[in-house]
Design a protein around this motif. Structure first.
Motif, PDB file in Angstrom:
ATOM      1  N   LYS A 197       3.227  16.690  16.014  1.00  0.00           N
ATOM      2  CA  LYS A 197       4.195  17.051  16.753  1.00  0.00           C
ATOM      3  C   LYS A 197       3.996  16.882  18.201  1.00  0.00           C
ATOM      4  CE  LYS A 197       4.501  21.419  15.260  1.00  0.00           C
ATOM      5  NZ  LYS A 197       5.018  22.725  15.286  1.00  0.00           N
ATOM      6  N   GLU A 198       2.772  16.756  18.635  1.00  0.00           N
ATOM      7  CA  GLU A 198       2.422  16.248  20.155  1.00  0.00           C
ATOM      8  C   GLU A 198       2.780  14.893  20.362  1.00  0.00           C
ATOM      9  OE1 GLU A 198       0.205  17.743  22.773  1.00  0.00           O
ATOM     10  OE2 GLU A 198       1.702  19.342  21.835  1.00  0.00           O
ATOM     11  N   LEU A 208      17.716  12.517  15.138  1.00  0.00           N
ATOM     12  CA  LEU A 208      16.689  13.011  15.700  1.00  0.00           C
ATOM     13  C   LEU A 208      16.019  14.122  14.864  1.00  0.00           C
ATOM     14  CD1 LEU A 208      14.454  13.074  18.250  1.00  0.00           C
ATOM     15  CD2 LEU A 208      16.032  14.668  18.911  1.00  0.00           C
ATOM     16  N   VAL A 209      16.729  15.083  14.564  1.00  0.00           N
ATOM     17  CA  VAL A 209      16.263  16.322  13.672  1.00  0.00           C
ATOM     18  C   VAL A 209      15.707  15.818  12.486  1.00  0.00           C
ATOM     19  CG1 VAL A 209      16.697  18.434  12.648  1.00  0.00           C
ATOM     20  CG2 VAL A 209      17.438  18.148  15.210  1.00  0.00           C
ATOM     21  N   TYR A 253      12.537  13.888  12.348  1.00  0.00           N
ATOM     22  CA  TYR A 253      11.213  14.456  12.404  1.00  0.00           C
ATOM     23  C   TYR A 253      11.062  15.570  11.040  1.00  0.00           C
ATOM     24  CZ  TYR A 253       9.512  13.461  17.004  1.00  0.00           C
ATOM     25  OH  TYR A 253       9.232  12.986  18.068  1.00  0.00           O
ATOM     26  N   LEU A 254      11.987  16.025  10.673  1.00  0.00           N
ATOM     27  CA  LEU A 254      11.830  16.446   9.290  1.00  0.00           C
ATOM     28  C   LEU A 254      11.495  15.820   8.120  1.00  0.00           C
ATOM     29  CD1 LEU A 254      15.010  18.933   8.878  1.00  0.00           C
ATOM     30  CD2 LEU A 254      12.752  19.544   9.262  1.00  0.00           C
ATOM     31  N   SER A 287       5.468  13.733  20.126  1.00  0.00           N
ATOM     32  CA  SER A 287       6.966  13.735  20.796  1.00  0.00           C
ATOM     33  C   SER A 287       7.116  13.266  22.330  1.00  0.00           C
ATOM     34  CB  SER A 287       7.645  15.044  20.520  1.00  0.00           C
ATOM     35  OG  SER A 287       6.992  15.946  20.836  1.00  0.00           O
ATOM     36  N   ILE A 315       7.649  15.185   9.086  1.00  0.00           N
ATOM     37  CA  ILE A 315       6.540  16.312   9.094  1.00  0.00           C
ATOM     38  C   ILE A 315       6.564  17.268   7.746  1.00  0.00           C
ATOM     39  CG2 ILE A 315       6.241  18.555  10.346  1.00  0.00           C
ATOM     40  CD1 ILE A 315       7.175  17.169  12.825  1.00  0.00           C
ATOM     41  N   LEU A 316       7.704  17.464   7.201  1.00  0.00           N
ATOM     42  CA  LEU A 316       7.755  18.249   5.971  1.00  0.00           C
ATOM     43  C   LEU A 316       6.937  17.469   5.102  1.00  0.00           C
ATOM     44  CD1 LEU A 316      11.462  19.536   5.264  1.00  0.00           C
ATOM     45  CD2 LEU A 316       9.344  20.942   5.920  1.00  0.00           C
ATOM     46  N   LEU A 362       9.313  19.885  21.886  1.00  0.00           N
ATOM     47  CA  LEU A 362      10.048  18.923  22.881  1.00  0.00           C
ATOM     48  C   LEU A 362      11.519  18.510  22.159  1.00  0.00           C
ATOM     49  CD1 LEU A 362       9.895  17.334  25.397  1.00  0.00           C
ATOM     50  CD2 LEU A 362       8.986  15.439  24.202  1.00  0.00           C
ATOM     51  N   MET A 413       9.639  21.960  13.833  1.00  0.00           N
ATOM     52  CA  MET A 413      10.242  21.149  14.725  1.00  0.00           C
ATOM     53  C   MET A 413       9.254  20.864  16.152  1.00  0.00           C
ATOM     54  SD  MET A 413      12.972  19.256  14.862  1.00  0.00           S
ATOM     55  CE  MET A 413      12.665  18.694  13.063  1.00  0.00           C
ATOM     56  N   PRO A 414       8.712  19.666  16.496  1.00  0.00           N
ATOM     57  CA  PRO A 414       8.301  19.631  17.723  1.00  0.00           C
ATOM     58  C   PRO A 414       8.986  20.379  18.995  1.00  0.00           C
ATOM     59  CG  PRO A 414       8.459  17.392  17.091  1.00  0.00           C
ATOM     60  CD  PRO A 414       9.167  18.473  16.037  1.00  0.00           C
ATOM     61  N   MET A 422      12.160  10.377  20.555  1.00  0.00           N
ATOM     62  CA  MET A 422      12.490  11.131  21.876  1.00  0.00           C
ATOM     63  C   MET A 422      13.250  10.128  22.832  1.00  0.00           C
ATOM     64  SD  MET A 422      12.358  14.203  21.507  1.00  0.00           S
ATOM     65  CE  MET A 422      12.628  14.591  23.120  1.00  0.00           C
TER      66      MET A 422
END
Lengths: 218, 225
Positions: free
Chosen positions: A156-157, A189-190, A193-194, A159, A197-198, B71, B68-69, A170
């Motif tokens: 997550k970092e 974007l969402v 990331y899903l 980002s 990360i998921l 940011l 979610m991040p 981003m």
């Protein structure tokens, strides 16, 4: 919802997501290696190095990644050390990651009682066998959930990588704001990331269950 | 000494501006942490309740926020919320809102873990000894829960402080943004301006977060037995 907009920009989102994944992967792998090295130094109480490791862990855990990236990317070139964005990103992520991983692994190692070492040695195991068959399985059962949480935290970092001019998710999302389809680009974007990360989160949940078996539910 | 640190920090109002930036960073941290603690405690108690629907909804909220991040959340709220609501929201408001949404979720999870970690026999024994429900809670459950909770809360505090530089992305004049503005101007004359200013900010964050981490570890060690 403008489907043609989504289709038009999908390849770019894919490329940006891939950049995030590849940098995060390298960063996490280096972090884990660095974490084992640091935890090992502390576990075997190697003089001088263990004091250095302590300082590193404190600095790494108590400063934000963003300021480290700023320093690496904008500060170091003025001292004659020029690093490109990717290198800064990996160095920065590994720097904080290594410190968190060292703590996670050290926590696992310190959870294994002294009697385990003594019993193992008295049974005639070599130091290496002891580490491989007695200490590590138990230490990892304790450390794995923390290692997993740290890996997701590092993921997550990533980002913030756009501040070192990397075209990540981003960066792309901010860039697309001026195209006027913010609903679509934000949704992508969402989703991106899903998608990243998921699976990682589920993978670590699975590993954790496996490790708990190895550690006899410790 | 054209490249000295002094020439950067003493020029114009640079030091004062950095302090103003720091003040904004501190304020965002204090407001978000404070609100998260206040909202997180009842949320955590609800999360540990036996009502499946209530705890389920909170669980989903926690997982959604966690995946979610921060940011991304900040970005979404800043650029979408104003558009959807039609109200022009300030960067300060949005940052405190987003950090609080996240902090509350994390805080609730800490409270839940602390409350559920206290064995049922503690309450039962207190009641059997003749303490009223209220006194059992106040004298037996709460002191133990607080001890288990506090190190985690302090930890969360440093995590939230380390997240505040994200407001840079929505152009709020925090420590990072001010630092960048100073470097842009001073960097033309002073070759090492970026080293000094970013080095300074690095040190400031460390000097804020490190004592808090030490406090957390000290409490943990002290209350372990």
């Amino acid at each position: 919802m403008d489907l043609s907009f989504i289709i038009k920009w999908l390849p770019l989102f894919g490329a940006a997501a891939w950049l995030t994944v590849s940098l995060a992967f390298v960063g996490v792998v280096v972090s884990v290696a660095l974490g084992f090295l640091c935890a090992g130094i502390k576990y075997y109480r190697i003089p001088v190095l263990r004091e250095l490791v302590s300082v590193y862990v404190e600095v790494g855990r108590n400063t934000p990644l963003m300021i480290q990236l700023f320093f690496l990317y904008f500060g170091l070139p003025r001292l004659g050390i020029l690093l490109e964005g990717r290198t800064c990103a990996i160095v920065g992520l590994s720097f904080i990651g290594g410190a968190y991983m060292a703590e996670a692994i050290r926590g696992g190692l310190s959870a294994v009682g002294k009697n385990q070492t003594e019993s193992g040695l008295s049974l005639g195991l070599s130091r290496l066998q002891l580490l491989r068959h007695v200490i590590m399985p138990q230490a990892m059962a304790v450390a794995l959930p923390v290692i997993g949480a740290t890996a997701i935290f590092l993921l997550k970092e990533t980002s913030v990588f756009s501040i070192v001019a990397l075209p990540d998710l981003m960066y792309l999302a901010k860039d697309l704001l001026k195209e006027g389809h913010s609903a679509e680009s934000n949704m992508m974007l969402v989703v991106a990331y899903l998608v990243i990360i998921l699976p990682v989160s589920l993978f670590f949940a699975f590993l954790e269950r496996r490790a708990r078996h190895a550690g006899f539910g410790a | 000494m054209p490249d000295s640190a002094l020439s950067v920090f003493m020029a114009g109002r640079n030091m004062a501006r950095l302090m103003e930036g720091l003040w904004i960073t501190v304020w965002i941290s204090l407001a978000s942490v404070g609100l998260s603690v206040v909202l997180g405690i009842p949320a955590g108690l609800l999360m540990s309740s036996k009502k499946k629907i209530v705890s389920g909804i909170l669980r989903i909220y926690l997982e959604v926020i966690r995946v979610m991040p921060i940011l991304v959340l900040l970005f979404l709220f800043y650029y979408s919320l104003s558009k959807v609501s039609g109200i022009n929201l300030s960067a300060y408001f949005v940052s405190v809102l987003v950090f609080t949404l996240w902090g509350t979720a994390e805080m609730a999870d800490l409270v839940r873990a602390a409350v559920t970690s206290i064995p049922v026999h503690q309450r039962e024994s207190a009641r059997a000894l003749g303490l009223s429900e209220l006194r059992a809670n106040l004298l037996v459950i709460v002191p133990q829960a607080v001890r288990r909770l506090l190190p985690g809360v302090i930890n969360l505090t440093t995590r939230m402080i380390k997240t505040t530089p994200f407001v840079f992305f929505i152009n709020h004049p925090d420590l990072m943004k001010v630092g960048q503005q100073i470097v842009e101007v001073a960097g033309m004359r002073n070759h090492l301006a970026s080293v000094w200013v970013y080095g300074f900010i690095f040190l400031v964050y460390f000097l804020i977060c490190w004592p808090i981490s030490l406090l957390s570890r000290w409490l943990e060690g002290r209350w372990k037995s």
